[in-house]
Motif scaffolding. Structure first.
Motif, PDB file in Angstrom:
ATOM      1  N   TRP A  26     -13.250  -2.485  13.284  1.00  0.00           N
ATOM      2  CA  TRP A  26     -12.421  -2.106  12.143  1.00  0.00           C
ATOM      3  C   TRP A  26     -11.430  -1.025  12.558  1.00  0.00           C
ATOM      4  N   TYR A  27     -10.289  -1.024  11.891  1.00  0.00           N
ATOM      5  CA  TYR A  27      -9.211  -0.081  12.178  1.00  0.00           C
ATOM      6  C   TYR A  27      -8.664   0.444  10.855  1.00  0.00           C
ATOM      7  N   ARG A  28      -8.484   1.741  10.776  1.00  0.00           N
ATOM      8  CA  ARG A  28      -7.933   2.366   9.569  1.00  0.00           C
ATOM      9  C   ARG A  28      -6.524   2.853   9.856  1.00  0.00           C
ATOM     10  N   VAL A  29      -5.544   2.242   9.187  1.00  0.00           N
ATOM     11  CA  VAL A  29      -4.133   2.613   9.356  1.00  0.00           C
ATOM     12  C   VAL A  29      -3.723   3.493   8.186  1.00  0.00           C
ATOM     13  N   ASN A  30      -3.253   4.683   8.472  1.00  0.00           N
ATOM     14  CA  ASN A  30      -2.773   5.570   7.424  1.00  0.00           C
ATOM     15  C   ASN A  30      -1.339   5.202   7.066  1.00  0.00           C
ATOM     16  N   THR A  31      -1.066   5.005   5.776  1.00  0.00           N
ATOM     17  CA  THR A  31       0.248   4.544   5.348  1.00  0.00           C
ATOM     18  C   THR A  31       1.270   5.660   5.250  1.00  0.00           C
ATOM     19  N   ASN A  32       0.863   6.888   5.507  1.00  0.00           N
ATOM     20  CA  ASN A  32       1.818   7.991   5.586  1.00  0.00           C
ATOM     21  C   ASN A  32       2.269   8.218   7.024  1.00  0.00           C
TER      22      ASN A  32
ATOM     23  N   GLY B  87      -7.216  -4.943   3.673  1.00  0.00           N
ATOM     24  CA  GLY B  87      -6.967  -4.574   2.295  1.00  0.00           C
ATOM     25  C   GLY B  87      -6.551  -3.129   2.192  1.00  0.00           C
ATOM     26  N   ALA B  88      -5.835  -2.802   1.112  1.00  0.00           N
ATOM     27  CA  ALA B  88      -5.430  -1.427   0.855  1.00  0.00           C
ATOM     28  C   ALA B  88      -6.629  -0.646   0.316  1.00  0.00           C
ATOM     29  N   VAL B  89      -6.870   0.514   0.909  1.00  0.00           N
ATOM     30  CA  VAL B  89      -7.945   1.401   0.467  1.00  0.00           C
ATOM     31  C   VAL B  89      -7.346   2.798   0.357  1.00  0.00           C
ATOM     32  N   GLY B  90      -7.084   3.240  -0.869  1.00  0.00           N
ATOM     33  CA  GLY B  90      -6.409   4.511  -1.049  1.00  0.00           C
ATOM     34  C   GLY B  90      -5.046   4.492  -0.393  1.00  0.00           C
ATOM     35  N   GLU B  91      -4.774   5.441   0.459  1.00  0.00           N
ATOM     36  CA  GLU B  91      -3.511   5.486   1.190  1.00  0.00           C
ATOM     37  C   GLU B  91      -3.645   4.899   2.591  1.00  0.00           C
ATOM     38  N   ASP B  92      -4.680   4.103   2.782  1.00  0.00           N
ATOM     39  CA  ASP B  92      -4.910   3.448   4.066  1.00  0.00           C
ATOM     40  C   ASP B  92      -4.837   1.933   3.903  1.00  0.00           C
ATOM     41  N   ILE B  93      -4.736   1.257   5.036  1.00  0.00           N
ATOM     42  CA  ILE B  93      -5.021  -0.172   5.126  1.00  0.00           C
ATOM     43  C   ILE B  93      -6.187  -0.314   6.088  1.00  0.00           C
ATOM     44  N   LEU B  94      -7.274  -0.881   5.592  1.00  0.00           N
ATOM     45  CA  LEU B  94      -8.438  -1.119   6.437  1.00  0.00           C
ATOM     46  C   LEU B  94      -8.356  -2.549   6.947  1.00  0.00           C
TER      47      LEU B  94
ATOM     48  N   ALA C  69       0.851  -1.190   0.000  1.00  0.00           N
ATOM     49  CA  ALA C  69       0.000   0.000   0.000  1.00  0.00           C
ATOM     50  C   ALA C  69       0.885   1.238   0.000  1.00  0.00           C
ATOM     51  N   ASN C  70       0.568   2.178  -0.886  1.00  0.00           N
ATOM     52  CA  ASN C  70       1.294   3.450  -0.941  1.00  0.00           C
ATOM     53  C   ASN C  70       2.798   3.218  -1.076  1.00  0.00           C
ATOM     54  N   ASN C  71       3.181   2.261  -1.941  1.00  0.00           N
ATOM     55  CA  ASN C  71       4.590   1.926  -2.215  1.00  0.00           C
ATOM     56  C   ASN C  71       5.339   1.412  -0.997  1.00  0.00           C
TER      57      ASN C  71
ATOM     58  N   ASN D 148      -4.649 -13.066  19.806  1.00  0.00           N
ATOM     59  CA  ASN D 148      -3.894 -12.117  20.614  1.00  0.00           C
ATOM     60  C   ASN D 148      -3.462 -10.932  19.753  1.00  0.00           C
ATOM     61  N   PRO D 149      -3.070  -9.823  20.378  1.00  0.00           N
ATOM     62  CA  PRO D 149      -2.565  -8.702  19.592  1.00  0.00           C
ATOM     63  C   PRO D 149      -1.364  -9.112  18.753  1.00  0.00           C
ATOM     64  N   GLY D 150      -1.241  -8.503  17.591  1.00  0.00           N
ATOM     65  CA  GLY D 150      -0.128  -8.800  16.695  1.00  0.00           C
ATOM     66  C   GLY D 150       0.490  -7.513  16.184  1.00  0.00           C
ATOM     67  N   SER D 151       1.712  -7.611  15.714  1.00  0.00           N
ATOM     68  CA  SER D 151       2.409  -6.417  15.250  1.00  0.00           C
ATOM     69  C   SER D 151       2.168  -6.183  13.767  1.00  0.00           C
ATOM     70  N   VAL D 152       2.228  -4.923  13.373  1.00  0.00           N
ATOM     71  CA  VAL D 152       2.237  -4.519  11.973  1.00  0.00           C
ATOM     72  C   VAL D 152       3.586  -3.862  11.723  1.00  0.00           C
ATOM     73  N   THR D 153       4.349  -4.439  10.810  1.00  0.00           N
ATOM     74  CA  THR D 153       5.669  -3.923  10.491  1.00  0.00           C
ATOM     75  C   THR D 153       5.652  -3.386   9.065  1.00  0.00           C
ATOM     76  N   ALA D 154       6.163  -2.170   8.881  1.00  0.00           N
ATOM     77  CA  ALA D 154       6.163  -1.533   7.568  1.00  0.00           C
ATOM     78  C   ALA D 154       7.593  -1.374   7.066  1.00  0.00           C
ATOM     79  N   TYR D 155       7.777  -1.571   5.744  1.00  0.00           N
ATOM     80  CA  TYR D 155       9.083  -1.463   5.113  1.00  0.00           C
ATOM     81  C   TYR D 155       8.968  -0.631   3.839  1.00  0.00           C
ATOM     82  N   THR D 156      10.078  -0.009   3.482  1.00  0.00           N
ATOM     83  CA  THR D 156      10.236   0.563   2.150  1.00  0.00           C
ATOM     84  C   THR D 156      11.388  -0.150   1.466  1.00  0.00           C
ATOM     85  N   MET D 157      11.464  -0.003   0.141  1.00  0.00           N
ATOM     86  CA  MET D 157      12.551  -0.578  -0.648  1.00  0.00           C
ATOM     87  C   MET D 157      13.496   0.538  -1.084  1.00  0.00           C
TER      88      MET D 157
END
Length: 425
Positions: A155-161, A133-140, A90-92, A103-112
């Motif tokens: 539901w949770y909306r994560v902004n990819t910026n 799923g990716a929705v615009g610049e978010d992950i829902l 999402a959002n490159n 249980n709670p889990g982590s979300v890890t973000a990477y760039t190339m």
């Protein structure tokens, strides 16, 4: 409850091999000298003994091609902190979501970066997600309720910026189907300025039992406020998707195609009661929120009653369908492959894939890749040979309905996902 489609068939063989040692949580690949202009493929793999016993973690590997060669895994790879991972671009950015078994889990973000190295840019905790799923610049992301007494899915909306949860809310999943059962969302899909949430109707997610196997449902919400608008329902086929299984796609014209998988459920049994309706593809025209009653692509008729377990949209109306002649509630264990064009309603079995008797599994859930050129798709296939387990990426050609071996993963590994990550820095 996230099941592994290889457990039964691999358990005996698991006693033969020794487990792979766990690697340090760091990237230890040798430096890549060339500069990457566009991006790299990220292949996620897991030593199969870790996969079987659930005591290891996914490893991320980068490669410049899926068409040929060998992916070296010895002494390389970026280790994740958990075996049950799901991946979203999402959002490159490349997002790794941990399924925490409730249980709670982590979300890890990477760039190339331009040297083909994944750079970790964020790591935060969320609740366990079973639809995303990716929705615009978010992950829902959606945390499905498991029991009717819970009634609420979050539901949770994560902004990819900003790389943080920017909003969240609740859905009463006991009221969506209107039949006294609860809704369990199977995937998240952006459709214009709305979000479509296909769901299965079940009595409880603990057993997956249901009295309503012969209908398909999609809940429609406005975005980003997630205001409920309606439920799209049809009774020509079964539910759209399955547990952790995306079966809905938006084509280049903005039309929606939804695959009614007709798998049904019965006490969680992989071969429980199935729907009495055929497997079929339905259409929702751009700008509408109703099924097109004039369109129904009957996959059961054209495939001699095979089931669709996975799909990969290749573009220009072509779908790569991953199929089986055996019913399975969790949509696991696909061993056949076909090209289906939703515009012409044509269907061709693919040649060049391994003998179904040797296939132990394919890339899990929606972890396959296509450039959406209308022709090409890549799927990881795990087979058993005299030399042991072999994980290979197969390249599919929609024009000729053929497949051939591409990248081979070194060692006894299970391919979990294949993604393209563009350079963003």
């Amino acid at each position: 409850m996230k099941t592994n489609n290889l457990i039964g068939s691999l358990f005996l063989a698991a006693l033969i091999f020794t487990a792979c040692s766990k690697k340090d949580d760091q990237q230890i690949e040798p430096p890549v000298e060339e500069t990457v202009q566009d991006g790299r493929f990220v292949v996620t793999a897991l030593p199969y003994m870790s996969y079987i016993f659930g005591n290891g973690a996914d490893l991320l590997y980068t490669t410049n091609t899926l068409d040929s060669g060998t992916l070296v895994t010895t002494g390389t790879g970026l280790e994740q902190d958990g075996v049950n991972r799901n991946y979203v671009i999402a959002n490159n950015k490349f997002f790794s979501l941990l399924f925490g078994q409730g249980n709670p889990g982590s979300v890890t973000a990477y760039t190339m970066d331009t040297n083909a190295q994944l750079k970790k840019i964020s790591n935060f905790q969320t609740e366990t997600m079973t639809a995303f799923g990716a929705v615009g610049e978010d992950i829902l992301m959606i945390k499905n309720a498991w029991e009717p007494t819970q009634s609420i899915s979050n539901w949770y909306r994560v902004n990819t910026n900003s790389l943080e949860i920017v909003s969240q809310g609740q859905i009463n999943t006991n009221t969506l189907s209107g039949n006294g059962e609860m809704a369990l969302f199977t995937s998240v899909k952006q459709v214009g300025d709305k979000v479509f949430l296909p769901f299965v109707s079940i009595k409880t997610a603990r057993s997956f039992a249901t009295s309503y196997r012969d209908s398909s449902w999609i809940a429609v919400y406005s975005y980003p406020d997630m205001t409920f608008e309606k439920v799209i329902r049809d009774n020509r086929t079964g539910a759209v998707g399955a547990y952790f299984t995306d079966a809905i796609e938006v084509d280049e014209q903005g039309d929606v195609y939804a695959i009614g998988m007709s798998l049904g459920t019965d006490n969680g049994s992989s071969n429980g009661q199935k729907s009495t309706k055929p497997v079929g593809i339905m259409k929702i025209a751009k700008g509408t929120t109703d099924y097109d009653n004039s369109y129904f692509f009957n996959i059961s008729n054209i495939s001699d009653n095979n089931y669709v377990f996975r799909k990969l949209y290749l573009g220009k109306g072509n779908f790569l369908l991953m199929m089986s002649d055996t019913h399975n509630t969790y949509a696991n264990n696909a061993k056949k492959f076909a090209i289906a064009n939703v515009y012409t309603q044509s269907f061709k079995w693919v040649t060049g894939t391994p003998d179904p008797a040797t296939i132990l599994g394919i890339t899990e859930y929606s972890g396959n890749y296509s450039p959406k050129d209308g022709k090409t798709g890549y799927v990881g296939i795990i087979t058993y040979t005299d030399e042991g387990f072999v994980s290979q990426v197969f390249k599919f050609d929609a024009e000729t309905a053929t497949a051939k071996v591409g990248l081979t993963v070194e060692g006894q590994n299970i391919i979990r996902s294949i993604n393209w990550v563009p350079v963003s820095e």
